[in-house]
Write a protein that holds these residues in place. Structure first.
Motif: not given
Length: 413
Positions: A31-37, A125-130, A155-160
């Motif tokens: 649900p909301g797959f890439l909406l995290m971006a 650790d910017y969200p989802q860039v890795n 390893k980031t706080p909120t990985p994709h």
């Protein structure tokens, strides 16, 4: 039963990403797959102490406009907006990230990688860039760097949410099957009814995956995934008519699915149906122009028809994708013989013999080249090697049928 895996980058920005292998399209139903971006945007705005309120509000409006353009697949307009933001704020991490995703969608992998790296230099650790960096490396077939980036994302706080799944695919592409299965098992433990993960487990480790296959069939016996999997199984067992039926059923379920046309074309080839085979393989090249297998079989069809000039570009693209593939090298050598380029043929076939010294056919075709070059001693040496190696294979049953030159049914040996 390894296969080439491709990402449809045009869908990497939507709420549902699709993964493509050489025989299926896999929708990832988060649900909301890439909406995290997009969700990350308010957080970015809230953490910009150096930016004035007016600048933040202007950037927010620009991002909203760009996202509308992206949803309409008007990537040039979206790119223009992101560059407008960067003109006034060159190190804006969200603009760099979103521009990188646009470039990735347009298959400009080098440009996207540079943009993602710019973000990570200041914000590791910017969200989802890795995650997106890993996808771009994957698009370049740089699987080691893809793995490193995806592991860093974990390893980031909120990985994709899909990081572990794509990591498994990258590990598979690098030949690390056990590690790939381990990643998929971790996903399956949390998502026991995810047909895509079950499908990948079955394909990667077929003998140990019958329970996973059974679960897949129970979810929906008429699903795209089930038909695609059965097509692969039938093809693997040499039941090409049944495989064709399953691949056609898969296409009826998802007519725009990537990766089906290539194995369907191969199945037609195996049955000697060169017209349908060529049609399907050309469709496969529209999906992926550098697909080594589709290019190999199209080159083989042209060789079978003695159209050597037509065969050469296909075989050279196949070689670029798999430079050390014995079958590709043998067909390329035969093509050069047909073109009368005997020195080129000799060089290719000598390379083939070095790749697999125990394989007889390279020596047999080399003998043909030496005969045309009027080098009887070299011809006899290669024939002797061919006979010796063939006899050894027959004695111990060590011949690898997968290395035999593929020929349609009913053709001459």
């Amino acid at each position: 039963m390894k296969s080439d895996i491709r990402i449809d980058f045009t869908k990497a920005r939507s709420s549902e990403m699709e993964m493509h292998t050489n025989s299926r399209t896999l929708a990832w139903p988060w649900p909301g797959f890439l909406l995290m971006a997009i969700v990350a945007l308010p957080g970015w705005l809230a953490n910009m102490p150096t930016a004035g309120l007016a600048q933040q509000e202007e950037a927010a409006d620009l991002f909203k406009r760009a996202q509308v353009y992206e949803s309409e697949q008007n990537y040039a307009a979206a790119e223009s907006i992101y560059r407008q933001v960067l003109a006034s704020d060159p190190n804006n991490p969200e603009a760099l990230k979103r521009l990188g995703i646009v470039e990735q969608t347009e298959l400009k992998f080098n440009d996207s990688i540079e943009l993602f790296k710019r973000v990570l230099r200041e914000h590791p650790d910017y969200p989802q860039v890795n995650f997106f960096l890993g996808l771009s490396y994957y698009g370049q077939h740089d699987f080691n760097d893809a793995i490193a980036s995806l592991e860093q994302e974990l390893k980031t706080p909120t990985p994709h949410p899909a990081t572990r799944y794509y990591l498994a695919l990258a590990l598979e592409a690098e030949g690390r099957m056990n590690d790939a299965i381990g990643q998929l098992n971790e996903i399956a433990a949390k998502n026991p009814d995810n047909a895509n993960v079950l499908y990948e487990l079955a394909r990667l480790h077929m003998d140990a995956s019958f329970r996973a296959i059974d679960r897949l069939r129970k979810l929906d016996p008429d699903s795209f995934q089930n038909h695609a999997l059965m097509g692969e199984l039938y093809a693997e067992e040499g039941h090409y008519e049944a495989a064709i039926g399953q691949y056609q059923a898969a296409l009826r379920k998802q007519p725009d699915a990537l990766g089906i046309h290539s194995p369907l074309g191969v199945a037609y080839w195996k049955l000697g149906q060169l017209g349908p085979a060529e049609k399907e393989l050309l469709l496969a090249l529209k999906e992926s122009p550098d697909d080594p297998r589709a290019n190999l079989y199209l080159g083989n069809i042209a060789l079978h028809q003695q159209q050597f000039s037509k065969a050469l570009p296909y075989l050279k693209r196949a070689e670029a994708g798999k430079p050390n593939d014995v079958e590709t090298q043998l067909l390329l050598g035969r093509c050069y013989i047909g073109l009368g380029e005997l020195q080129q043929a000799k060089a290719v076939l000598l390379h083939t013999a070095r790749l697999d010294p125990a394989y007889p056919r390279s020596h047999y075709i080399l003998a043909q080249v030496y005969q045309k070059l009027n080098q009887p001693a070299d011809r006899q040496r290669e024939l002797d090697l061919f006979n010796k190696l063939s006899s050894a294979q027959k004695a111990d049953g060590s011949g690898d049928p997968d290395k035999e030159l593929v020929r349609p049914q009913g053709s001459n040996p």
